[in-house]
Design a protein around this motif. Sequence first.
Motif, PDB file in Angstrom:
ATOM      1  N   CYS A 174       0.845  -1.205   0.000  1.00 43.49           N
ATOM      2  CA  CYS A 174       0.000   0.000   0.000  1.00 43.49           C
ATOM      3  C   CYS A 174       0.879   1.254   0.000  1.00 43.49           C
ATOM      4  N   GLU A 175       0.475   2.235  -0.769  1.00 40.93           N
ATOM      5  CA  GLU A 175       1.244   3.467  -0.863  1.00 40.93           C
ATOM      6  C   GLU A 175       0.957   4.391   0.319  1.00 40.93           C
ATOM      7  N   ILE A 176       1.989   5.151   0.678  1.00 42.39           N
ATOM      8  CA  ILE A 176       1.874   6.206   1.680  1.00 42.39           C
ATOM      9  C   ILE A 176       1.979   7.538   0.942  1.00 42.39           C
ATOM     10  N   ASN A 177       1.124   8.502   1.279  1.00 40.34           N
ATOM     11  CA  ASN A 177       1.161   9.766   0.547  1.00 40.34           C
ATOM     12  C   ASN A 177       2.287  10.672   1.049  1.00 40.34           C
ATOM     13  N   GLU A 178       2.412  11.848   0.453  1.00 39.29           N
ATOM     14  CA  GLU A 178       3.520  12.752   0.773  1.00 39.29           C
ATOM     15  C   GLU A 178       3.492  13.231   2.216  1.00 39.29           C
ATOM     16  N   GLN A 179       2.335  13.256   2.824  1.00 41.53           N
ATOM     17  CA  GLN A 179       2.224  13.697   4.218  1.00 41.53           C
ATOM     18  C   GLN A 179       2.507  12.575   5.208  1.00 41.53           C
ATOM     19  N   GLY A 180       2.634  11.338   4.707  1.00 40.27           N
ATOM     20  CA  GLY A 180       2.922  10.210   5.583  1.00 40.27           C
ATOM     21  C   GLY A 180       1.713   9.386   5.965  1.00 40.27           C
ATOM     22  N   TYR A 181       0.563   9.699   5.358  1.00 42.62           N
ATOM     23  CA  TYR A 181      -0.659   8.953   5.667  1.00 42.62           C
ATOM     24  C   TYR A 181      -0.880   7.820   4.668  1.00 42.62           C
ATOM     25  N   LEU A 182      -1.605   6.809   5.108  1.00 36.34           N
ATOM     26  CA  LEU A 182      -1.979   5.714   4.223  1.00 36.34           C
ATOM     27  C   LEU A 182      -2.859   6.271   3.111  1.00 36.34           C
ATOM     28  N   LYS A 183      -2.445   6.061   1.886  1.00 31.62           N
ATOM     29  CA  LYS A 183      -3.139   6.649   0.748  1.00 31.62           C
ATOM     30  C   LYS A 183      -4.435   5.895   0.460  1.00 31.62           C
ATOM     31  N   VAL A 184      -5.556   6.604   0.545  1.00 26.06           N
ATOM     32  CA  VAL A 184      -6.859   6.018   0.241  1.00 26.06           C
ATOM     33  C   VAL A 184      -7.619   6.955  -0.691  1.00 26.06           C
ATOM     34  N   ASP A 185      -8.546   6.372  -1.447  1.00 29.86           N
ATOM     35  CA  ASP A 185      -9.386   7.193  -2.309  1.00 29.86           C
ATOM     36  C   ASP A 185     -10.662   7.578  -1.562  1.00 29.86           C
ATOM     37  N   PHE A 186     -11.618   8.179  -2.264  1.00 29.92           N
ATOM     38  CA  PHE A 186     -12.834   8.658  -1.602  1.00 29.92           C
ATOM     39  C   PHE A 186     -13.714   7.518  -1.103  1.00 29.92           C
ATOM     40  N   MET A 187     -13.384   6.275  -1.492  1.00 29.70           N
ATOM     41  CA  MET A 187     -14.106   5.094  -1.015  1.00 29.70           C
ATOM     42  C   MET A 187     -13.344   4.365   0.087  1.00 29.70           C
ATOM     43  N   GLN A 188     -12.311   4.992   0.629  1.00 31.59           N
ATOM     44  CA  GLN A 188     -11.455   4.427   1.684  1.00 31.59           C
ATOM     45  C   GLN A 188     -10.640   3.220   1.215  1.00 31.59           C
ATOM     46  N   LYS A 189     -10.476   3.102  -0.118  1.00 31.86           N
ATOM     47  CA  LYS A 189      -9.683   2.011  -0.674  1.00 31.86           C
ATOM     48  C   LYS A 189      -8.223   2.426  -0.769  1.00 31.86           C
ATOM     49  N   THR A 190      -7.323   1.546  -0.365  1.00 29.79           N
ATOM     50  CA  THR A 190      -5.898   1.802  -0.539  1.00 29.79           C
ATOM     51  C   THR A 190      -5.529   1.503  -1.989  1.00 29.79           C
TER      52      THR A 190
END
Length: 302
Positions: free
Chosen positions: A244-260
């Motif tokens: 699973c990808e982590i975004n630039e801020q360090g959070y688990l990257k999810v879309d608007f459906m909470q999917k990684t």
Amino acid sequence: MEKKHFEVIIVGGSYSGLSAAMSLGRSLRQVLVIDSGLPCNRQTPHSHNFITQDGEKPAVISAKAKLQVDIYKTVQFYKGIAIKAVKTENGFEIITRSGEIFSAKKVLFATGVKDLLPEIKGFADCWGISVLHCPYCHGYEVKNEKTAIIANGEMGFEFAKLISNWTKDLRLCTNGKSELTSEQTQKLEKHGVVILEEEIDSLEHTEGYVSNIVFKNGEKVDVKAIYARVPFEQHCKLPQDLGCEINEQGYLKVDFMQKTTIPGIFGSGDATTQMRSVALAVSSGSFAGAVINKELIDEDFI
């Protein structure tokens, strides 16, 4: 625990995880919630800005939530720590520290973040009590009090602007040479914000309630509250282990459906957003549970 296979495994059983578990339990799904019982806000005396629960103790909210989720007999709880996760042909396996292996078609990580606190004596003792991260959660209780912000540069400027809504008796402690621009400095001073550049030695407090900031030059400033934004890391590394990808801020990257970014894996709560509050954690967990249920339905309805 005899049962080993579930439709959904939720790693993290605090507000977001419990909310997802309720959503899935009401959808008749076989769910396992794995939780260590150590939420990140366990030191915080009261929770705020959550309608119907404003001012309640976090542990009381959690206990009540767990009792209500426990009514749904398809939801089970496991107290422990997940230490390994692997992708399988039919979904995922989660291995616990005690060596038990559980499998599921879908996994939701509601594991939060771990705050990396500065090595300032007294800071950790006050964190979540009188050293605060969010004015929306705790600002009303310290409104118009002598308040400090520990931050610098752009973050310090924006944080000072924000907190000035709750108190005008405000000082910005840069904990070393100021990185503010001259324009930012002028704006803050125009609005009565005192800028202090001395390095901080310690916080004097009584049972977590701060009374003074002590600087390394020996000077003290009396305050009733401090705001600070501290760095953090993901509390659980298993999503990254699964790709699973982590975004630039360090959070688990999810879309608007909470999917990684990995199919079948979802994220909710503090692990996925800088907006850390009980209300938003509950919201994202409830929505994630509904999305997971719909995905299971769609996969079966072929």
